[in-house]
Design a protein around this motif. Sequence first.
Motif, PDB file in Angstrom:
ATOM      1  N   MET A  70       0.849  -1.189   0.000  1.00 27.44           N
ATOM      2  CA  MET A  70       0.000   0.000   0.000  1.00 27.44           C
ATOM      3  C   MET A  70       0.884   1.239   0.000  1.00 27.44           C
ATOM      4  N   LEU A  71       0.711   2.074  -0.998  1.00 27.96           N
ATOM      5  CA  LEU A  71       1.433   3.336  -1.090  1.00 27.96           C
ATOM      6  C   LEU A  71       0.491   4.476  -0.754  1.00 27.96           C
ATOM      7  N   VAL A  72       1.020   5.504  -0.110  1.00 29.14           N
ATOM      8  CA  VAL A  72       0.247   6.690   0.236  1.00 29.14           C
ATOM      9  C   VAL A  72       0.922   7.889  -0.381  1.00 29.14           C
ATOM     10  N   PHE A  73       0.270   8.510  -1.364  1.00 31.91           N
ATOM     11  CA  PHE A  73       0.771   9.714  -2.015  1.00 31.91           C
ATOM     12  C   PHE A  73       0.023  10.921  -1.474  1.00 31.91           C
ATOM     13  N   GLU A  74       0.757  11.976  -1.206  1.00 29.57           N
ATOM     14  CA  GLU A  74       0.154  13.167  -0.613  1.00 29.57           C
ATOM     15  C   GLU A  74       0.339  14.361  -1.543  1.00 29.57           C
ATOM     16  N   PHE A  75      -0.753  15.119  -1.733  1.00 29.12           N
ATOM     17  CA  PHE A  75      -0.764  16.281  -2.611  1.00 29.12           C
ATOM     18  C   PHE A  75      -1.312  17.483  -1.848  1.00 29.12           C
ATOM     19  N   LYS A  76      -0.782  18.659  -2.174  1.00 30.57           N
ATOM     20  CA  LYS A  76      -1.308  19.891  -1.584  1.00 30.57           C
ATOM     21  C   LYS A  76      -2.612  20.253  -2.287  1.00 30.57           C
ATOM     22  N   VAL A  77      -3.583  20.723  -1.500  1.00 34.65           N
ATOM     23  CA  VAL A  77      -4.919  21.036  -1.997  1.00 34.65           C
ATOM     24  C   VAL A  77      -5.096  22.542  -2.058  1.00 34.65           C
ATOM     25  N   TYR A  78      -5.672  23.011  -3.165  1.00 37.76           N
ATOM     26  CA  TYR A  78      -5.949  24.434  -3.346  1.00 37.76           C
ATOM     27  C   TYR A  78      -7.429  24.609  -3.681  1.00 37.76           C
ATOM     28  N   GLY A  79      -8.060  25.559  -3.019  1.00 37.47           N
ATOM     29  CA  GLY A  79      -9.477  25.833  -3.261  1.00 37.47           C
ATOM     30  C   GLY A  79      -9.860  27.184  -2.693  1.00 37.47           C
ATOM     31  N   LYS A  80     -11.112  27.565  -2.876  1.00 36.19           N
ATOM     32  CA  LYS A  80     -11.614  28.822  -2.353  1.00 36.19           C
ATOM     33  C   LYS A  80     -11.858  28.703  -0.855  1.00 36.19           C
ATOM     34  N   ILE A  82      -7.923   3.891 -11.357  1.00 37.81           N
ATOM     35  CA  ILE A  82      -8.802   4.465 -10.353  1.00 37.81           C
ATOM     36  C   ILE A  82      -9.233   3.419  -9.324  1.00 37.81           C
ATOM     37  N   ASN A  83      -9.440   2.174  -9.793  1.00 34.42           N
ATOM     38  CA  ASN A  83      -9.880   1.133  -8.863  1.00 34.42           C
ATOM     39  C   ASN A  83      -8.789   0.701  -7.895  1.00 34.42           C
ATOM     40  N   GLN A  84      -7.552   1.132  -8.125  1.00 38.09           N
ATOM     41  CA  GLN A  84      -6.472   0.841  -7.188  1.00 38.09           C
ATOM     42  C   GLN A  84      -6.462   1.804  -6.005  1.00 38.09           C
ATOM     43  N   ILE A  85      -7.144   2.938  -6.122  1.00 37.46           N
ATOM     44  CA  ILE A  85      -7.205   3.918  -5.038  1.00 37.46           C
ATOM     45  C   ILE A  85      -8.310   3.481  -4.084  1.00 37.46           C
ATOM     46  N   LYS A  86      -7.925   3.016  -2.916  1.00 33.26           N
ATOM     47  CA  LYS A  86      -8.876   2.464  -1.957  1.00 33.26           C
ATOM     48  C   LYS A  86      -9.361   3.492  -0.949  1.00 33.26           C
ATOM     49  N   ARG A  87      -8.587   4.502  -0.688  1.00 29.35           N
ATOM     50  CA  ARG A  87      -8.964   5.525   0.278  1.00 29.35           C
ATOM     51  C   ARG A  87      -8.482   6.891  -0.204  1.00 29.35           C
ATOM     52  N   ARG A  99      -3.449  20.668   8.038  1.00 33.83           N
ATOM     53  CA  ARG A  99      -2.209  20.917   8.762  1.00 33.83           C
ATOM     54  C   ARG A  99      -2.018  22.418   8.953  1.00 33.83           C
ATOM     55  N   ALA A 100      -0.943  22.763   9.632  1.00 36.15           N
ATOM     56  CA  ALA A 100      -0.723  24.168   9.954  1.00 36.15           C
ATOM     57  C   ALA A 100      -0.484  25.011   8.705  1.00 36.15           C
ATOM     58  N   ASP A 101       0.056  24.410   7.665  1.00 40.16           N
ATOM     59  CA  ASP A 101       0.378  25.175   6.455  1.00 40.16           C
ATOM     60  C   ASP A 101      -0.623  24.949   5.333  1.00 40.16           C
ATOM     61  N   GLY A 102      -1.768  24.362   5.623  1.00 40.10           N
ATOM     62  CA  GLY A 102      -2.778  24.195   4.583  1.00 40.10           C
ATOM     63  C   GLY A 102      -3.447  22.845   4.642  1.00 40.10           C
ATOM     64  N   TYR A 103      -4.075  22.485   3.522  1.00 42.03           N
ATOM     65  CA  TYR A 103      -4.838  21.238   3.422  1.00 42.03           C
ATOM     66  C   TYR A 103      -4.150  20.313   2.413  1.00 42.03           C
ATOM     67  N   TYR A 104      -4.239  19.017   2.687  1.00 38.18           N
ATOM     68  CA  TYR A 104      -3.593  18.007   1.853  1.00 38.18           C
ATOM     69  C   TYR A 104      -4.590  16.889   1.554  1.00 38.18           C
ATOM     70  N   CYS A 105      -4.344  16.235   0.425  1.00 42.31           N
ATOM     71  CA  CYS A 105      -5.158  15.097   0.010  1.00 42.31           C
ATOM     72  C   CYS A 105      -4.245  13.886  -0.137  1.00 42.31           C
ATOM     73  N   GLN A 106      -4.565  12.817   0.573  1.00 43.93           N
ATOM     74  CA  GLN A 106      -3.782  11.598   0.533  1.00 43.93           C
ATOM     75  C   GLN A 106      -4.539  10.514  -0.231  1.00 43.93           C
ATOM     76  N   PHE A 107      -3.818   9.813  -1.101  1.00 42.64           N
ATOM     77  CA  PHE A 107      -4.365   8.717  -1.884  1.00 42.64           C
ATOM     78  C   PHE A 107      -3.703   7.418  -1.428  1.00 42.64           C
ATOM     79  N   CYS A 108      -4.501   6.483  -0.915  1.00 39.98           N
ATOM     80  CA  CYS A 108      -4.006   5.165  -0.514  1.00 39.98           C
ATOM     81  C   CYS A 108      -4.184   4.212  -1.693  1.00 39.98           C
ATOM     82  N   ILE A 109      -3.073   3.800  -2.289  1.00 41.01           N
ATOM     83  CA  ILE A 109      -3.090   3.021  -3.520  1.00 41.01           C
ATOM     84  C   ILE A 109      -2.703   1.582  -3.213  1.00 41.01           C
ATOM     85  N   ASP A 110      -3.506   0.649  -3.665  1.00 44.50           N
ATOM     86  CA  ASP A 110      -3.288  -0.769  -3.427  1.00 44.50           C
ATOM     87  C   ASP A 110      -2.294  -1.304  -4.452  1.00 44.50           C
ATOM     88  N   VAL A 111      -1.028  -1.309  -4.087  1.00 42.72           N
ATOM     89  CA  VAL A 111       0.024  -1.820  -4.960  1.00 42.72           C
ATOM     90  C   VAL A 111       1.164  -2.308  -4.081  1.00 42.72           C
TER      91      VAL A 111
END
Length: 406
Positions: free
Chosen positions: A1-11, A147-152, A158-170
């Motif tokens: 299981m790999l977990v990739f984290e990305f910074k989130v930007y929005g209004k 897409i079906n590999q992304i389970k969560r 966090r203190a410096d903003g919002y993040y989105c984590q993808f739990c990938i079944d691999v």
Amino acid sequence: MLVFEFKVYGKSVQLAAIDDAIRTAQFVRNSCIRLWMDVKDTGKNDLQKYCAVLATNFPFASELNSMARQASAERAWSSITRFYENCKKGIAGKKGFPQFQKDCRSVEYKTSGWKLEDNRKSITFTDKKGIGRLKIKGTRDLHFYQINQIKRVRLVKRADGYYCQFCIDVNRQENVEPSGNTIGLDVGLKEYYTDSNGVMIENPKFLREADKVLKRSQRRVSRKVKWSKNRGKAKTFLGKRHLKISRKRKDHAVKLARCVVQSNDLIAYEDLRIKNMAKNHCLAKSINDASWYQFRVWLEYFGKVFKKVTVAVNPQYTSSECSSCGEIVKKTLSTRTHVCKCGFVMDRDENAARNILSRGLSTVGHTGTFALDKADGGRFILPPNCRASNALGDETSAQAGEILFK
């Protein structure tokens, strides 16, 4: 299981909706804990069914995706399960009785409630919380995975903003040519670790270096009026400083563990109980700053990835035992040189590292030192019921997937 984290930007409206979703997830989890406390013999299925009851009784709970509510119930059940396991093991002291969460910082979606765009640069949350479409920015390319590999999908604040984590079944596996080297590691506060070859790695002491900035930031928070905007800004600044230290500490542990595992075929280290060691109030700050357990977790994780053997040995008498004759030489913590009656003189930590390596080899056996099974691709053959962790054994202590930032 790999977990990739990305910074989130929005209004700002979207970020406020994320906060609302996080508060709802906290409410569901705490409600499940309360149900378990009030109703005897409450099980996991009862908590899952209770999520539908909460959605019926509370409109704000129904706005959250149903699988996100179930994920919050699973978090509650995991804390309950941990409490049961500690009771069965007979752990002395506190058993970790489930507590109500006061400061939740994440909400987790499963396979529904979100939709990843075709360009993999934005994600849309489709529940009634109104989060909508968010831009994600990171260095990892999600096009390599289906897409079906992304389970969560997890939204983290966090203190410096919002993040989105993808739990990938691999399953991550990398092939490395065997080096034929073995190494023993003795961690410490003066040097981060000393290996059996005499190589010493300096302890970076990230928390000590930033101590002045942290104290100044903490005083700034204390001077502000409670519940004021200025106090909130000061707390955010303080949180960013702590977040930077934790990221430095993790980056150091990851890079160092990967280098050690790639360079050796067997790594032996001490099976330390950090929680008990931190009870020493004189050394607790330095021990927590060193983050030895995080280094161990990444050692075992990369050992599984690169198909290397990692062995945790009993740390008792490793510093006092002579690696030449086996005699016990008692010494205080301030004595940094090992001097034995047999005439053997060596640095205290290097002597301990040699003892750790010898104990690791005795646990695994010489099949992992000199003999490699060529028919099995040059991998180690472990004896049954050994405590080593590698790609062939059933036991592994890699408790976290690889979390990649930026």
